[in-house]
Motif scaffolding. Structure first.
Motif, PDB file in Angstrom:
ATOM      1  N   LEU A 271       0.406  -0.812  -0.209  1.00 41.86           N
ATOM      2  CA  LEU A 271      -0.209  -0.310  -0.139  1.00 41.86           C
ATOM      3  C   LEU A 271       0.689   1.714  -0.643  1.00 41.86           C
ATOM      4  CD1 LEU A 271      -2.885  -0.863   2.114  1.00 41.86           C
ATOM      5  CD2 LEU A 271      -2.997  -0.120   0.364  1.00 41.86           C
ATOM      6  N   GLU A 272       1.765   1.332   0.216  1.00 36.74           N
ATOM      7  CA  GLU A 272       3.008   2.457   0.674  1.00 36.74           C
ATOM      8  C   GLU A 272       3.798   2.385  -0.381  1.00 36.74           C
ATOM      9  OE1 GLU A 272       5.613   1.076   3.898  1.00 36.74           O
ATOM     10  OE2 GLU A 272       4.463   2.348   5.540  1.00 36.74           O
ATOM     11  N   ALA A 273       4.096   1.741  -0.795  1.00 37.19           N
ATOM     12  CA  ALA A 273       4.301   2.118  -2.431  1.00 37.19           C
ATOM     13  C   ALA A 273       3.650   2.351  -3.864  1.00 37.19           C
ATOM     14  CB  ALA A 273       4.626   0.167  -3.187  1.00 37.19           C
ATOM     15  N   TRP A 274       1.656   1.851  -3.488  1.00 36.78           N
ATOM     16  CA  TRP A 274       1.057   1.878  -4.208  1.00 36.78           C
ATOM     17  C   TRP A 274       0.706   4.019  -3.980  1.00 36.78           C
ATOM     18  CZ3 TRP A 274      -3.355   4.207  -4.837  1.00 36.78           C
ATOM     19  CH2 TRP A 274      -4.143   4.397  -5.551  1.00 36.78           C
ATOM     20  N   ALA A 275       0.755   4.494  -2.738  1.00 40.21           N
ATOM     21  CA  ALA A 275       0.156   5.248  -2.586  1.00 40.21           C
ATOM     22  C   ALA A 275       1.511   5.964  -3.230  1.00 40.21           C
ATOM     23  CB  ALA A 275       0.210   5.402  -1.367  1.00 40.21           C
TER      24      ALA A 275
END
Length: 759
Positions: free
Chosen positions: A747-751
């Motif tokens: 999720l951090e990478a996608w954000a």
């Protein structure tokens, strides 16, 4: 044979007064003391143990072998004497050898004695010795005898202090040199915020120099005068408190005043004076009893209320002794952070709010009166910081960051610069988020998210306008019960609920019915008739308790229905485990609505009933329950710990309590899809929705209603407005199809890749 506590203590104190005034050596005085006590109580053995270099040494005895004096020594926690000193407790045993802590010392010759009673000798709240009596016959000592021993132990404290027999390290002193190096302290966030200032110790304790009264009536008049002055101070403080009208602080100060005017308290002090104590010693004697009860109380809320009484005792002591003693009365000269073991609400109110920037407590809790008053004052508070006096010296520079639950002591220039940068950034972010007050939380692809706030106090209502929230998604009605000394009357409840609805205006408010029991026990409600619960979080609490004590729930139902007259009333039941519980609660409310309507009372235009999904079992019967619901709210705090079988307060399990675990997210996705398919609005209330990354995950599951802490509204709005919701839902589906241990990194990478703001 049992004797009157006052008469027995008076007889002993009269004789001890002459011993203390004599010019005899300290050892001779102690030898006289054990004989006086032994004779007065008709005790075959009386012994005094003093703490020296960490060991309890037999200093004087009547009845044990004299050869054991200065030879017999016990460590703290060793034997009955060591247990008394370590726990600062009284022991009263008819068979001493049966106690698990009993330790036989052959040199004393004590095998001839069966019964044993011992009390701690206390100086500055620390055990510095033990006074013990023994009898050959097997019997428990009468309460009057124990009371007399405890009173005499107070006088012994003065005697041994004047004779320089108290080891400084044993009386709360320390041989440790104060460090000048930077240190980091940790605690528990009670009131959120950041602050910088010098350390100032509150220091409310008074050292009592004279314990035996020369003139009992003169001491009584001194106490009466001190009570009058203290009550005047409290009345004046309550009238000058600048909180606005009708806050929980008013109820807190009313409870505080109730203690100040308590006739039982003043009567106990008078009884202590009757035993021959000075006014100061009598107040301290009663305070010692209170502390002893506090140590025996498991209920944290009742302990908090006892702290209010201790605050008043300290105030009364300062008045009667003529000693000011507190930093508030000396005045703060610069920006300061207050250090204390604990504080009462009135003591905090005495400080100059322009100079007081923060508070650090060795104790403290979220429901303590001082915490609620500090929150109203806007003063950050960090509690449960251990070994404060070993960590901090008066005048040390401190940096307080309660969001990180950290206290920086004597920070380096680099640490101070980093703190100031964070503080400045935090202030800028708060300003930027405040500017978003009128901005709707709409995603970049045009989907409107409902962002509401959680509340529980009148002071929280201001957050609606300050944040521009859509309403109150969770109003915790139990807070009113937690800050009250007695069960809140129906009219008091009705006024609070009406004030909440008036403040919200056209915005919706969801009232959660009272969630008490478990770790939110009420001292005035005997909820644990079958003994202490081993796992209170999963015990007799919330809806279970309310349905069992239906009188409490009926009163709340009437108060809510009357407060909601002419409006839509949203009612949510906590900790529903099975559909019948929801039905029973709704039926109870409907019966109260019919009762009020039959008496011509104005009714709400509509009552909407919802359930809080916290117990995993409810998810297995949602198909049965959903047709009966107007809305469903997922309480992530309790739900997650129940799913993981992991106490969220347990430090060793903190890493297991991950809201971005695939098991949690899959569970939430299934519940959300089922509710939406049934046409029932579903939302999340709890800490999970107030954290940007975790809230991102919830939106990716299709949830579009969040109820969060007011401080989180700005960051969550910013995240929502930077987000393409449709793309997120697609990405989340892919992540959940083939998950790893956690979705956090994904999720951090996608954000980051999609420029989602996770401030």
């Amino acid at each position: 044979m049992p004797v009157s506590a006052a008469a027995s203590a008076r007889e002993i104190l009269t004789r001890l007064h002459d011993v203390m005034a004599s010019r005899n050596p300290a050892q001779s005085k102690l030898n006289s003391v054990v004989n006086i006590i032994g004779e007065a109580l008709d005790s075959e053995v009386c012994s005094i143990y003093l703490l020296r270099e960490g060991l309890l040494e037999l200093f004087a005895t009547r009845g044990l072998a004299q050869e054991a004096v200065h030879v017999t020594k016990l460590a703290l926690g060793e034997g009955l004497v060591g247990t008394i000193a370590q726990n600062v407790e009284t022991l009263n045993l008819d068979e001493a050898e049966m106690h698990p802590a009993f330790a036989y010392r052959p040199e004393t010759g004590e095998e001839a004695f069966h019964s044993f009673a011992g009390v701690p000798i206390i100086r500055r709240e620390q055990s510095v010795g033990v006074l013990a009596v023994q009898h050959a016959e097997s019997r428990r000592y009468a309460s009057e005898e124990i009371e007399a021993l405890q009173t005499v132990a107070m006088v012994l404290s003065e005697l041994i202090a004047n004779a320089d027999l108290i080891d400084p390290a044993s009386a709360g002193g320390s041989t440790r040199l104060q460090s000048t190096a930077p240190e980091l302290g940790h605690g528990f966030k009670l009131v959120d915020g950041m602050a910088a200032g010098v350390a100032v110790f509150h220091q409310p304790r008074i050292t009592i120099e004279h314990t035996v009264a020369e003139d009992t009536e003169a001491e009584r008049h001194r106490v009466y005068a001190a009570f009058d002055k203290m009550r005047e101070q409290i009345d004046r403080m309550a009238s000058q408190a600048e909180f606005g009208v009708g806050g929980e602080q008013d109820e807190i100060l009313a409870t505080y005043k109730m203690f100040a005017y308590d006739e039982g308290w003043s009567r106990r002090i008078n009884e202590a004076i009757d035993s021959g104590l000075t006014a100061e010693a009598a107040i301290e004697r009663v305070q010692q009893r209170t502390r002893q009860r506090m140590r025996e109380i498991d209920d944290p809320l009742l302990r908090d209320r006892m702290h209010d009484l201790e605050d008043l005792s300290n105030r009364l002591l300062r008045i009667v002794s003529g000693q000011l003693g507190t930093a508030a009365q000396m005045g703060l000269r610069q920006d300061s952070i207050l250090i204390a073991r604990n504080l009462g609400p009135a003591e905090l109110l005495e400080y100059d709010r322009r100079r007081l920037k923060g508070v650090v407590l060795e104790e403290g809790s979220l429901t303590a009166h001082v915490t609620i008053v500090a929150r109203a004052m806007g003063v950050p508070v960090l509690g449960r910081v251990r070994n404060i006096r070993q960590l901090i010296a008066e005048g040390d520079m401190l940096l307080l960051d309660t969001s990180e639950e950290s206290l920086f002591v004597r920070p380096t220039p680099a640490m101070q610069e980093a703190f100031e940068t964070k503080l400045e950034l935090s202030q800028k972010r708060r300003a930027a988020f405040a500017q978003m007050r009128g901005v709707a939380p709409v995603t970049a692809d045009g989907h409107r998210i409902t962002v509401m706030v959680n509340a529980g106090l009148r002071d929280d209502l201001a957050a609606l306008d300050l944040t521009g929230a859509d309403g109150i998604g969770l109003f915790r009605t139990e807070f009113q019960f937690l800050v009250s000394a007695t069960l809140p009357q129906r009219e008091m409840q009705r006024r609070l609920y009406k004030d909440v609805l008036d403040a919200a205006g056209d915005r919706p408010v969801t009232f959660r019915t009272v969630d008490i029991g478990g770790d939110k026990a009420l001292p005035y409600l005997n909820h644990d008739e079958d003994g202490e619960e081993e796992n209170p979080a999963m015990g007799w609490r919330a809806l279970r308790l309310a349905l069992d004590r239906d009188g409490l729930m009926k009163a709340q139902a009437r108060a809510l229905i009357e407060a909601g007259a002419g409006r839509t009333l949203n009612i949510m039941f906590p900790m529903v485990s099975e559909p019948w519980e929801f039905d029973a609660a709704r039926d109870l409310f409907e019966a109260q609505r019919a009762w009020l309507a039959a008496r011509g009372r104005k009714m709400p235009t509509e009552i909407r009933y919802g359930a809080m999904l916290e117990v995993p079992a409810l998810a297995e019967v949602l198909d049965v329950l959903l047709p009966r619901l107007d809305f469903l709210s997922i309480g992530t705090n309790d739900l997650t710990q129940f799913l993981f079988a992991a106490d969220r307060a347990h430090p060793k399990l903190a890493l297991r309590y991950d809201w971005l675990s695939p098991s949690i997210l899959r569970f939430l996705k299934r519940v959300t899809a089922q509710a939406q398919a049934a046409g029932v609005p579903v939302g999340v209330c709890g800490e999970m929705g107030g954290r940007p990354l975790e809230a991102l995950a919830l939106l990716g599951l299709g949830i579009d209603r969040l109820s969060i802490t007011p401080a989180a509204v700005g960051p969550i709005k910013a995240m929502i407005r930077s987000l393409d919701r449709a793309a997120l839902i697609e990405a989340m589906s892919a992540m959940l199809a083939e998950p790893g241990r956690s979705l956090r990194e994904g999720l951090e990478a996608w954000a980051s890749e999609h420029s989602v703001e996770l401030a």
